[in-house]
Design a protein around this motif. Structure first.
Motif, PDB file in Angstrom:
ATOM      1  N   HIS A  69       0.583  -1.383  -0.191  1.00 24.60           N
ATOM      2  CA  HIS A  69      -0.105   0.025   0.084  1.00 24.60           C
ATOM      3  C   HIS A  69       0.936   0.946   0.113  1.00 24.60           C
ATOM      4  O   HIS A  69       1.810   1.354   1.050  1.00 24.60           O
ATOM      5  CB  HIS A  69      -0.806  -0.287   1.573  1.00 24.60           C
ATOM      6  N   GLN A  72      -0.650   4.435   2.824  1.00 26.88           N
ATOM      7  CA  GLN A  72      -0.954   3.236   3.533  1.00 26.88           C
ATOM      8  C   GLN A  72      -0.185   3.299   4.388  1.00 26.88           C
ATOM      9  O   GLN A  72       0.326   2.315   3.937  1.00 26.88           O
ATOM     10  CB  GLN A  72      -2.661   3.132   3.701  1.00 26.88           C
ATOM     11  N   TRP A  73      -0.502   3.966   6.010  1.00 26.99           N
ATOM     12  CA  TRP A  73      -0.269   3.012   6.750  1.00 26.99           C
ATOM     13  C   TRP A  73      -1.039   2.226   6.852  1.00 26.99           C
ATOM     14  O   TRP A  73      -2.353   2.256   6.795  1.00 26.99           O
ATOM     15  CB  TRP A  73       0.528   4.160   7.972  1.00 26.99           C
ATOM     16  N   GLU A  74      -0.593   0.716   7.110  1.00 28.34           N
ATOM     17  CA  GLU A  74      -2.067  -0.128   7.791  1.00 28.34           C
ATOM     18  C   GLU A  74      -1.225  -1.211   9.516  1.00 28.34           C
ATOM     19  O   GLU A  74      -0.175  -0.927   9.410  1.00 28.34           O
ATOM     20  CB  GLU A  74      -1.647  -1.308   7.011  1.00 28.34           C
ATOM     21  N   HIS A  76      -2.941  -3.871  11.672  1.00 31.43           N
ATOM     22  CA  HIS A  76      -3.605  -5.447  11.880  1.00 31.43           C
ATOM     23  C   HIS A  76      -3.302  -5.260  13.233  1.00 31.43           C
ATOM     24  O   HIS A  76      -2.662  -5.402  14.125  1.00 31.43           O
ATOM     25  CB  HIS A  76      -2.276  -6.584  11.033  1.00 31.43           C
ATOM     26  N   LYS A 104       3.788   2.916   5.383  1.00 22.50           N
ATOM     27  CA  LYS A 104       3.751   2.528   3.867  1.00 22.50           C
ATOM     28  C   LYS A 104       4.449   2.401   3.274  1.00 22.50           C
ATOM     29  O   LYS A 104       5.667   2.232   3.897  1.00 22.50           O
ATOM     30  CB  LYS A 104       2.906   4.381   3.608  1.00 22.50           C
ATOM     31  N   ALA A 121      -8.037  -5.294  10.336  1.00 22.82           N
ATOM     32  CA  ALA A 121      -6.863  -3.631   9.014  1.00 22.82           C
ATOM     33  C   ALA A 121      -7.318  -2.685   9.351  1.00 22.82           C
ATOM     34  O   ALA A 121      -8.463  -2.024   9.016  1.00 22.82           O
ATOM     35  CB  ALA A 121      -7.084  -4.543   8.328  1.00 22.82           C
ATOM     36  N   GLU A 122      -7.001  -1.863  10.079  1.00 21.89           N
ATOM     37  CA  GLU A 122      -7.404  -0.506  10.029  1.00 21.89           C
ATOM     38  C   GLU A 122      -5.739   1.039   9.441  1.00 21.89           C
ATOM     39  O   GLU A 122      -4.542   0.028   8.951  1.00 21.89           O
ATOM     40  CB  GLU A 122      -6.621  -0.049  11.611  1.00 21.89           C
ATOM     41  N   PHE A 123      -6.538   1.697   8.347  1.00 18.24           N
ATOM     42  CA  PHE A 123      -5.709   1.725   7.163  1.00 18.24           C
ATOM     43  C   PHE A 123      -5.400   3.153   7.216  1.00 18.24           C
ATOM     44  O   PHE A 123      -6.427   4.158   8.043  1.00 18.24           O
ATOM     45  CB  PHE A 123      -6.688   1.537   5.462  1.00 18.24           C
ATOM     46  N   LEU A 127      -8.445   3.925   3.491  1.00 11.63           N
ATOM     47  CA  LEU A 127      -8.285   2.685   2.124  1.00 11.63           C
ATOM     48  C   LEU A 127      -9.079   3.000   1.023  1.00 11.63           C
ATOM     49  O   LEU A 127      -9.017   3.072  -0.118  1.00 11.63           O
ATOM     50  CB  LEU A 127      -7.872   1.624   2.628  1.00 11.63           C
TER      51      LEU A 127
END
Length: 128
Positions: A69, A72-74, A76, A104, A121-123, A127
Motif C-alpha cells: 500500500h 497508507q500505513w496499515e 493489523h 506505507k 485492518a486499519e488504514f 483505503l
C-alpha cells in the motif's frame, strides 16, 4: 468463532453518527485473493478520509499474497485464529492479541493457519 467468522456478527462499531452492527455489514470476497473475505466497518467517508477499518477473514490455508500500500500505513490487530505475516521480509506469528504496524510502502503478506484467521485492518489514510 465458527468457520466463516460469524461469531463476529454479535459485534458493533460505535461511530460519531451512531452504532452499526457487524451483522448488518455484508461480508464480501476480496477482489484479488481467494479465500479472503472483507467487511468495511468504518469507511473513509465516516472519518473525512483519515481512517478506514476492515474486518478481514482468511479461510484456513488461504493467504493474502505479497502486496504494498504505497499511500497508507496499515495496522493489523489479530482477533481470532492463527497464521503468519511476512512484513518486509520479517516473519511474525499471528495469534489473538498480536498487533502489527505496517509502514506505507512495506511489502507484506498474510497466511492463515489451520483454523483460519480473523483480523482488524486499519488504514491511515483511509483505503476506501
Amino acid at each position: 468463532m465458527n468457520e466463516n467468522g460469524s461469531g463476529f456478527d454479535e459485534g458493533c462499531c460505535v461511530l460519531p453518527g451512531g452504532t452499526i452492527r457487524f451483522a448488518d455489514i455484508p461480508e464480501k470476497p476480496h477482489p484479488a485473493f481467494a479465500g479472503v473475505f472483507l467487511r468495511c466497518l468504518v469507511p473513509g467517508r465516516e472519518t473525512g478520509g483519515t481512517l478506514s477499518v476492515h474486518l478481514v477473514r482468511v479461510a484456513p490455508g488461504c493467504r493474502l499474497d505479497a502486496h504494498v500500500h504505497e499511500g497508507q500505513w496499515e495496522v493489523h490487530k489479530v482477533a481470532a485464529g492463527s497464521g503468519v505475516a511476512v512484513i518486509d521480509g520479517r516473519e511474525a506469528a499471528y495469534r489473538p492479541g498480536v498487533t502489527a504496524v505496517i509502514p506505507k510502502g512495506a511489502r507484506h503478506e498474510v497466511r492463515a493457519g489451520d483454523q483460519g484467521l480473523v483480523l482488524y485492518a486499519e488504514f491511515v489514510p483511509a483505503l476506501v
